[in-house]
Write an enzyme that holds these catalytic residues in place. Sequence first.
Site, PDB file in Angstrom:
ATOM      1  N   CYS A 158     -15.228 -11.245  65.415  1.00  0.00           N
ATOM      2  CA  CYS A 158     -15.147 -10.783  66.388  1.00  0.00           C
ATOM      3  C   CYS A 158     -13.913  -9.497  66.617  1.00  0.00           C
ATOM      4  O   CYS A 158     -13.811  -8.633  65.664  1.00  0.00           O
ATOM      5  CB  CYS A 158     -13.359 -11.132  67.194  1.00  0.00           C
ATOM      6  SG  CYS A 158     -12.405 -10.796  68.134  1.00  0.00           S
ATOM      7  N   HIS A 159     -14.289  -7.936  67.588  1.00  0.00           N
ATOM      8  CA  HIS A 159     -14.111  -6.723  66.634  1.00  0.00           C
ATOM      9  C   HIS A 159     -12.682  -6.470  67.702  1.00  0.00           C
ATOM     10  O   HIS A 159     -12.111  -5.509  67.042  1.00  0.00           O
ATOM     11  CB  HIS A 159     -15.055  -5.895  68.195  1.00  0.00           C
ATOM     12  CG  HIS A 159     -14.518  -6.160  69.281  1.00  0.00           C
ATOM     13  ND1 HIS A 159     -15.447  -5.782  70.062  1.00  0.00           N
ATOM     14  CD2 HIS A 159     -14.133  -6.400  70.047  1.00  0.00           C
ATOM     15  CE1 HIS A 159     -15.744  -5.980  71.202  1.00  0.00           C
ATOM     16  NE2 HIS A 159     -13.733  -7.092  71.616  1.00  0.00           N
TER      17      HIS A 159
ATOM     18  N   HIS B 144      -7.878 -13.891  68.396  1.00  0.00           N
ATOM     19  CA  HIS B 144      -7.056 -12.985  69.633  1.00  0.00           C
ATOM     20  C   HIS B 144      -5.221 -12.927  69.517  1.00  0.00           C
ATOM     21  O   HIS B 144      -4.724 -12.335  70.556  1.00  0.00           O
ATOM     22  CB  HIS B 144      -7.907 -14.089  70.915  1.00  0.00           C
ATOM     23  CG  HIS B 144      -9.101 -13.057  71.443  1.00  0.00           C
ATOM     24  ND1 HIS B 144      -9.865 -13.595  72.295  1.00  0.00           N
ATOM     25  CD2 HIS B 144     -10.011 -12.521  70.992  1.00  0.00           C
ATOM     26  CE1 HIS B 144     -10.676 -13.606  72.549  1.00  0.00           C
ATOM     27  NE2 HIS B 144     -11.002 -12.286  71.559  1.00  0.00           N
TER      28      HIS B 144
ATOM     29  N   ASN C 115     -16.592 -17.055  73.329  1.00  0.00           N
ATOM     30  CA  ASN C 115     -15.417 -17.290  73.408  1.00  0.00           C
ATOM     31  C   ASN C 115     -15.136 -18.858  73.888  1.00  0.00           C
ATOM     32  O   ASN C 115     -16.171 -18.843  74.747  1.00  0.00           O
ATOM     33  CB  ASN C 115     -14.096 -16.671  74.316  1.00  0.00           C
ATOM     34  CG  ASN C 115     -13.945 -14.916  73.255  1.00  0.00           C
ATOM     35  OD1 ASN C 115     -14.367 -15.174  72.220  1.00  0.00           O
ATOM     36  ND2 ASN C 115     -13.957 -14.074  73.805  1.00  0.00           N
TER      37      ASN C 115
END
Lengths: 460, 460, 460, 460
Positions: free
Chosen positions: D179-180, D216, D157
């Site tokens: 990204c999870h 995000h 990040n």
Amino acid sequence: MYYENKCAKDVKIGYIGGGSRGWAWGFMSDLISAPDMSGTVCLYDIDKVAAEKNRIIGEQYNQAEGAKSEWHYTVADTLEDALSGADFVVISILPGTFDEMESDVHTPEKYGIYQSVGDTTGPGGIIRALRTIPMFEVIAKAVEKCCPNAWVINYTNPMTLCVKTLYRTFPKIKAFGCCHEVFGTQRLLSIALNDYYNTDVYARDDIRTNVIGVNHFTWITDASCNNHDVFGVYDSFCDKYAETGYSTKKNWANKAFMEYQLVKMDLFKRFGYIAAAGDRHLAEFCPSSWYLKDPQTVDSWKYALTSVEWRRQNLKERLGKSEAMLSGEMPITIKRTGEDGVNQMRALLGLENMITNVNIPNQGQIPNLPLGAVVETNATFRANEVMPVYAGNIPNELYSLISRIVGIQETVSDGATERDLDKVFLAFIEDPQMNIPVKDAKTLFDEMVANTAKYLTEYL
Amino acid sequence: MYYENKCAKDVKIGYIGGGSRGWAWGFMSDLISAPDMSGTVCLYDIDKVAAEKNRIIGEQYNQAEGAKSEWHYTVADTLEDALSGADFVVISILPGTFDEMESDVHTPEKYGIYQSVGDTTGPGGIIRALRTIPMFEVIAKAVEKCCPNAWVINYTNPMTLCVKTLYRTFPKIKAFGCCHEVFGTQRLLSIALNDYYNTDVYARDDIRTNVIGVNHFTWITDASCNNHDVFGVYDSFCDKYAETGYSTKKNWANKAFMEYQLVKMDLFKRFGYIAAAGDRHLAEFCPSSWYLKDPQTVDSWKYALTSVEWRRQNLKERLGKSEAMLSGEMPITIKRTGEDGVNQMRALLGLENMITNVNIPNQGQIPNLPLGAVVETNATFRANEVMPVYAGNIPNELYSLISRIVGIQETVSDGATERDLDKVFLAFIEDPQMNIPVKDAKTLFDEMVANTAKYLTEYL
Amino acid sequence: MYYENKCAKDVKIGYIGGGSRGWAWGFMSDLISAPDMSGTVCLYDIDKVAAEKNRIIGEQYNQAEGAKSEWHYTVADTLEDALSGADFVVISILPGTFDEMESDVHTPEKYGIYQSVGDTTGPGGIIRALRTIPMFEVIAKAVEKCCPNAWVINYTNPMTLCVKTLYRTFPKIKAFGCCHEVFGTQRLLSIALNDYYNTDVYARDDIRTNVIGVNHFTWITDASCNNHDVFGVYDSFCDKYAETGYSTKKNWANKAFMEYQLVKMDLFKRFGYIAAAGDRHLAEFCPSSWYLKDPQTVDSWKYALTSVEWRRQNLKERLGKSEAMLSGEMPITIKRTGEDGVNQMRALLGLENMITNVNIPNQGQIPNLPLGAVVETNATFRANEVMPVYAGNIPNELYSLISRIVGIQETVSDGATERDLDKVFLAFIEDPQMNIPVKDAKTLFDEMVANTAKYLTEYL
Amino acid sequence: MYYENKCAKDVKIGYIGGGSRGWAWGFMSDLISAPDMSGTVCLYDIDKVAAEKNRIIGEQYNQAEGAKSEWHYTVADTLEDALSGADFVVISILPGTFDEMESDVHTPEKYGIYQSVGDTTGPGGIIRALRTIPMFEVIAKAVEKCCPNAWVINYTNPMTLCVKTLYRTFPKIKAFGCCHEVFGTQRLLSIALNDYYNTDVYARDDIRTNVIGVNHFTWITDASCNNHDVFGVYDSFCDKYAETGYSTKKNWANKAFMEYQLVKMDLFKRFGYIAAAGDRHLAEFCPSSWYLKDPQTVDSWKYALTSVEWRRQNLKERLGKSEAMLSGEMPITIKRTGEDGVNQMRALLGLENMITNVNIPNQGQIPNLPLGAVVETNATFRANEVMPVYAGNIPNELYSLISRIVGIQETVSDGATERDLDKVFLAFIEDPQMNIPVKDAKTLFDEMVANTAKYLTEYL
């Protein structure tokens, strides 16, 4: 360059191809007629003697009757000399000689392929592009080095590929391509209005048009003049002259350029949009069976296949004229061209705003053509600004005809830039005029390349 | 429809053209072979007797050896009955009869225009589209009314225009068009790999491809298989079989469909991208002088002009087969088709994800083709989702060939929707096969329209 | 309407909001000053008495000193009467009364939210839009019915949403929105040039600008004037007046509109692009903490929060002026506005071409904003043509500020069109001025809706 | 690398940040669990001792219970050594130390600005980006030099800016960011389905989702699972847990990561689209007054401000775990992560196709966001292919929230690439969390830069 009393003074123009007999004199006439602009034109030509002669002629324009400003002429030894410090660069060159053009235009005839012009598209236009593109790469690099902020105005054909090469080589170049073909159609529309209303009040400038397409295959999709139905009036006009055609000249002394607008009117009646270039150009972009099947077909549409032999004769006359002007035998007279070039310069200098059609890369002015391809639409011309005006999508009926040309031109650009004749050959066989088997096309291509090999050494 | 133990139960399929002899049986085979799906197929056909016969045959598949699920068949009196409550709609119809197709395919031969298929593009494809488009308008309206959330799968040609019409009539339709032509090329690539590495491990599914273009004129711009250089291997393959061609069949009992891949390989060697459809289709999209100049040219490329006479004979055989199955003389056997249709349904039901090529409107998957035009690229198939996968721009070398086709198809769509034959004729003369003067083209067009007038009453 | 001697005669203008005291008189002045245009203005206003008074005043302009043409005035009973046969429609209305505006502007102050104008954006602008959008739907429908080919010029705020509504309701409408805010900045640039070169030769029209953004939050990304470095000169100007600010007026009798350009100059110094609207407008589009944190912050930037109380006072004065003109106590004098409106009409009539900034839907003139959103850029104005000029992408530094506004405005448009206050509330809380918790924002929203409920019955 | 029996052998992975305690072990677990892949991981870390320890631990996984393949580990002295010959590059680094992160996260608190994560967006994310971008420029150049055909997978990040930098530095890089966060929301949807239908059959993989947005701050605009109404079920779920929130954990031992999904559910109820990231991330992208006004507000939404102090403690624990594994005190056990990384590698190797969400430049998958900006949508993963799947436009309601973030990130990218802190500051003050006056913001910015100056020498 500086401004004084709303006039631009000491403007510097680098003129590539400045030895031209004919085009240069028109440009000199237009320049000397603009009262609010003066400066220096630096002539550059690979034929330096010709440039020198034009220098002398150019200076004489200052004494011509009707001269409204003052322009001085110099001759540059090198391209870079011509461009250093230029505010404007004008490019009007013949890529190669009439020998190469002879091959471009007439070699395909042996294979049953006829070209009315042969300098823009078709086999002739593509081979001409091969000679031209490396020259324009050199010019673009010189502009980048010597006058990166100058406005570059191209008049050379093949127009689309010349402008493409300038931007491809120097992406920040401020270049555009000028062509008068649309103007002729605007004039024709004014004639149609005068004819219909039995008047003579309408002139080209009274017709507002929206222009789309690529150079020499431009179309008017919308037009206005007062509250008249311009498309309707033109429709009547096309009906009225459907048989005879319409010509501004009674007799075509110069048969080589004869046009009776029959191609233009036929395309309008079929497609509902106004084809806006000379018939000789329009025909070359359409499938070969439409207007260029053979000389008889061309005759039936009452236009001409312009031979290079004619061009040779015509050059002789112009050379004679040059000598006559130099010797004083023929007086220097100002003859305005009706072209937009000098007015565009005035607009770019902030002297008068202008909206006119121009060739620049597509930035979205035609949303359904690829970005970056050079297209012809209206643009605004204002102080240090050329901005494309939104022109709308190519109508579906025309999309097949125009998009295929864009693909061909982009492929020629790729192939020539990469010096890859195999890739150029793909464009060659995709051309609307190439109605022969691929094997024959290869023989033709090789022959045309061999004929002009002197100018194609970088590819061979 | 509901789910039980990861199986979809009570799935309802409306099958338009359900009286088909041949295609229907393959579809029945694929359905009965899918272990996790069962339900009902409602057959609709203007030949209701044929549908009724297929109903009986369809039911028999439940007893065939290897049947893995259960499917029941009904016959609908009306289109709306067939669609009511459907989860899926399958469209596989013959627009008109072989009489019309006879005219589509063979009338142009009198004018020296040869068509290897004549159902997709060219004069035959365009006239067929005129019959088809109003039928698909009716279907789209029925979907909107009876099963707006159903997934609609089209197999009918002309594929592009069928799918276009569905979306044009009912913009929210969830429709796509399926075609197996790309699969054959993927299979050929696996053969090339096996040939090169002297193995037999590679199959179609091992080749990952990126697909662009329009139906039957699709191109593979990128391919992977393990860490092999697929394009390089195919290049060697094309060299190896450059003279003989390559065929999966030793003898072409059915000469009408003969193909030795020579067109496909020629296009690859020239353009550097893998043409991905049968030679008979590819040839029709290229300029007529390339592969379809005359029957001798076709012979030299070792493929065939499929005659409608052959189709008539073939239909007789299939009718015989139908009767034999009905009488029990011929046992019902499951023969998988290798098509993606049933797997696409499974994917849409959420039973297994899939990525495959499909015909849907362009939403940007090919950025340099117009939005809304139907194109063929990969798409994801997942639970209630078909989403186009970004495929990239049409390469410049191919742009001329493909974009002109898109323009033609969009114009046919416009003209047919507006019932405007003059507009359709513009597409007709823009077609790559139309190498004849416009006047002759008009005679041909009028003749073809007259021949099939029974199905064109809305235009006349 | 017809043309005679290069003049447009019998032009019909439908003026919605024709009872205006103030704006109407400027418009009358501009009209009567155009020598090549004459005709009739049909006034429509929900306050018919006011329209009738303006009719009388309007007629008197024909006798004013300096009148160059003849315009007659009528009053319409209905909107449709006003529009029937119109060549142009002018919309300049107050949606609601000052009571509603009082709520729009001042209710948020209780929550610590200050608005300098409150009619375009922010909570006030959004609630005002709720009242306005249904009115503009009615107008668009009336245009479609009564004068679908008329050019519609909007001056009403919130500008963006008014124009959006016109196109959303009647997609083929020929409408655009005019605003003079950019002109003020062009004037400021000419002042900066005069200041720098210690001259007075430069005026607004000498500055060529490229304009991007949305109404009242417009930016100049490029400017030219002769061969001066306009951005460089303006940079010096901003440094010179960084402390004091710059004002064209010595004393702000009217403090409510006071501006010293400090916001404008601060934005330029930070972002490098010229913010091109009044400070009171610019401030409202930036995050609230920048310029509108509280009244002290506003003071420190030397501009004003325009109160509705001031507007009420001002209206009284204008009412007095109206009576004085009617009674003859105050002579009718022509006062040109400096607005482009009448010149735009002249351009649309083909009397003179023009390039100026205008609010219309994005068709690609700003490629990185959504298509269809109303944006402000240059456009060409010619005979029956308004075409956007390519303006380029929003620079990355400004994209965050501008794109968020576009999203808010599109959401208000959706919510208002769907009469969905919950959706409108999403835009409300996304606004840069809404720096309060969502719960408080809901209370405020409800209060503002309740305050103006008389005009929001369609939502409630 | 080569293939044998449908397995990929001798795969080479360069792992940048290979000294990680924690993330590396999960990756090792996932690798050793994939039966059809084996090879070597070359660890590179500026803390070479840590990498060496992980090398030893990595080798031990080969003996762990459940190991299905064989992976060997080496340590590289230099970045270039790690990348030479790599098939895959994995980047998972901490840019700077916890000291810098301490400043990123907590310095703004002095100004009333609270950050729940502080590594992606907001003042903390921006300052972290300043450190990170030059590092990623170095990595991209090394990839170009050492392994230009390798697939590069980033986990670091700020994700968006890391991926942007890779492409900006080496435009032909084959990189994507994983990204999870979306997975957690997919899991939550499966929980909602189980909850609603009182079952436990649904898992994350059963939910098909369409994903749009930026990392995000991703949103699910469409979802399917069997024939359920996923959005409807989730709506009920949000109502049911509106007060209490929903948590997968009974007790949050680790309060620093506590989440009860209240932010996520609130956003869904307002906007009608499913916010698909952890609450701590989502909150940071919304206006500060919504969820991050102050610690009390955070508490009321039942999530946490993760302190760097907690991270320091946590690292200590992980260091202890590292030593315990090295000493054999703690046995090596395989713990699958549930991340897609290793499966993506398998897909890229052609072992199994996959469709999952990923961060790559926008090529049109989200038409109304700027081309080239890094966005998160689904993509296909197949043999040597990552292709974005068309995801559709950002809905108008979300456009304001998301587009402003895109503008901020593009500006940070520009500013950092140009080492221009003034430009970066423009992004800083445009951030949704920056609710303070510009002067204060400048003080904060300067302080944060000074605090982390050790890593910002190229800017200073």
